[in-house]
Design an enzyme around this catalytic site. Sequence first.
Site, PDB file in Angstrom:
ATOM      1  N   PHE A 140       0.860  -1.185   0.000  1.00  0.00           N
ATOM      2  CA  PHE A 140       0.000   0.000   0.000  1.00  0.00           C
ATOM      3  C   PHE A 140       0.895   1.232   0.000  1.00  0.00           C
ATOM      4  O   PHE A 140       1.768   1.372   0.857  1.00  0.00           O
ATOM      5  CB  PHE A 140      -0.914   0.023   1.235  1.00  0.00           C
ATOM      6  CG  PHE A 140      -1.892   1.162   1.217  1.00  0.00           C
ATOM      7  CD1 PHE A 140      -3.112   1.046   0.574  1.00  0.00           C
ATOM      8  CD2 PHE A 140      -1.593   2.364   1.847  1.00  0.00           C
ATOM      9  CE1 PHE A 140      -4.017   2.097   0.545  1.00  0.00           C
ATOM     10  CE2 PHE A 140      -2.483   3.426   1.830  1.00  0.00           C
ATOM     11  CZ  PHE A 140      -3.703   3.294   1.173  1.00  0.00           C
ATOM     12  N   ASP A 225       9.310   2.874   1.347  1.00  0.00           N
ATOM     13  CA  ASP A 225       8.113   3.554   1.846  1.00  0.00           C
ATOM     14  C   ASP A 225       8.068   3.337   3.356  1.00  0.00           C
ATOM     15  O   ASP A 225       7.689   2.273   3.833  1.00  0.00           O
ATOM     16  CB  ASP A 225       6.875   2.970   1.164  1.00  0.00           C
ATOM     17  CG  ASP A 225       5.570   3.580   1.680  1.00  0.00           C
ATOM     18  OD1 ASP A 225       5.577   4.216   2.761  1.00  0.00           O
ATOM     19  OD2 ASP A 225       4.535   3.398   1.019  1.00  0.00           O
ATOM     20  N   LYS A 254       2.823  10.283   8.371  1.00  0.00           N
ATOM     21  CA  LYS A 254       2.156   9.777   9.568  1.00  0.00           C
ATOM     22  C   LYS A 254       2.761  10.323  10.865  1.00  0.00           C
ATOM     23  O   LYS A 254       2.498  11.458  11.240  1.00  0.00           O
ATOM     24  CB  LYS A 254       2.127   8.249   9.554  1.00  0.00           C
ATOM     25  CG  LYS A 254       1.088   7.674   8.578  1.00  0.00           C
ATOM     26  CD  LYS A 254       0.941   6.179   8.731  1.00  0.00           C
ATOM     27  CE  LYS A 254      -0.080   5.575   7.776  1.00  0.00           C
ATOM     28  NZ  LYS A 254      -1.471   5.878   8.134  1.00  0.00           N
TER      29      LYS A 254
END
Length: 406
Positions: A140, A225, A254
Amino acid sequence: MQSQDQITRQNFDDWMVPVFSPAAFIPVRGEGSRVWDQQGKEYIDFAGGIAVNSLGHAHPVVVDALTEQAKKLWHVSNIYTNEPVLRLAKNLVDNTFADKVFFCNSGAEANEAALKLARKVGLKIGGEHKNQIVSFKNSFHGRTLFTVTAGGQPKYSQDFAPLPKGIEHIEYNDLAAAKSAITENTCAVIVEPIQGEGGVVPASLEFLQGLREYCTEKGAVLIFDEVQTGVGRTGSLYAYMNTGVTPDILTSAKALGGGFPIGAMLTTDHFANMYSVGDHGTTYGGNPLASAVANAVFEFVNTDTVLQDVKNRHKQFVRGLEEINKSTSIFEEIRGQGLLLGAVLKSEFTGQAGRLMNIASEFGLLVLVAGPNVIRFAPALVISEEEVEEGLIRFAKAVQQFLNAS
């Protein structure tokens, strides 16, 4: 006009585009790793805003940084630079492999910047055919059209065709498949050191080391990532630091803002200099307000004390979850690093992680899912030993009710 006091969960269905299905309760206040809803019910937060609230709720470090900067300068556009963003960039450069940073507003945007840069690098060093991107099944990387295509979960992209071309998905942790897929035409490999949304699945060291070797051999850019694993989540500042593998590009978001939207793409001078003025951009990225907050979060997290506490709480979580499993035999596996953990349901409970998550909220505990079969825990990095203990007690009760109702 409806007053604020009359806001209900039904209003979401009335007014919001239906791309989410929120819980039946509405949180209204948080402090540390506890949250209260409209009815005053208290929850222990093991979800952390999906690995975002690195310092929990309303931490003084974040509140002070936000309010201090809010009195000075919020936004000036990227026609100018600003002091907070330069301080944050220096901290990131000084504490990672990187020489340069690009700031944006989210993980998806950071990955978009990384993938675009990789395509530009491929064009400049290998010509028009060096544009292929290798990604991994169940990965993702965000919700823009480019990043949702790079992600290896077709359910998120299949309704939005035609999709960007030149992206291949292979099995995660399969070195033979990677060696076959990475060719002279590959411009980039994008990989999560731990697949977060895909089930909290760690990459093996051999796999990541192999990707590094093959990318170097074929002149491809290796992108890590670290949107979910970065800024202390694994007990190191970034997960690549646990592997002995250094990427060419790293993406972060995040936890970096502790709840304030910010993203970053980190890379070396060699690759950064292949972008030219005007090649990429952002309106809000690197604004003084977000940068000041992120800098305060980064400096607080990047200490031996906090990072060691993450490792200690990891051990406490694993012990507690294993104790629950001894008496219930509900989990196939407990996996993950630091405070990113996944409890994998046994096959007889396939597809029921969401039901267990909802039952946990009834017992005053916020947890996450990572796909249909995995309960995910991503609490604040500063959650206390006592809060973990109490949360696990509540989770044990939720598991028992889940089993009784099965």
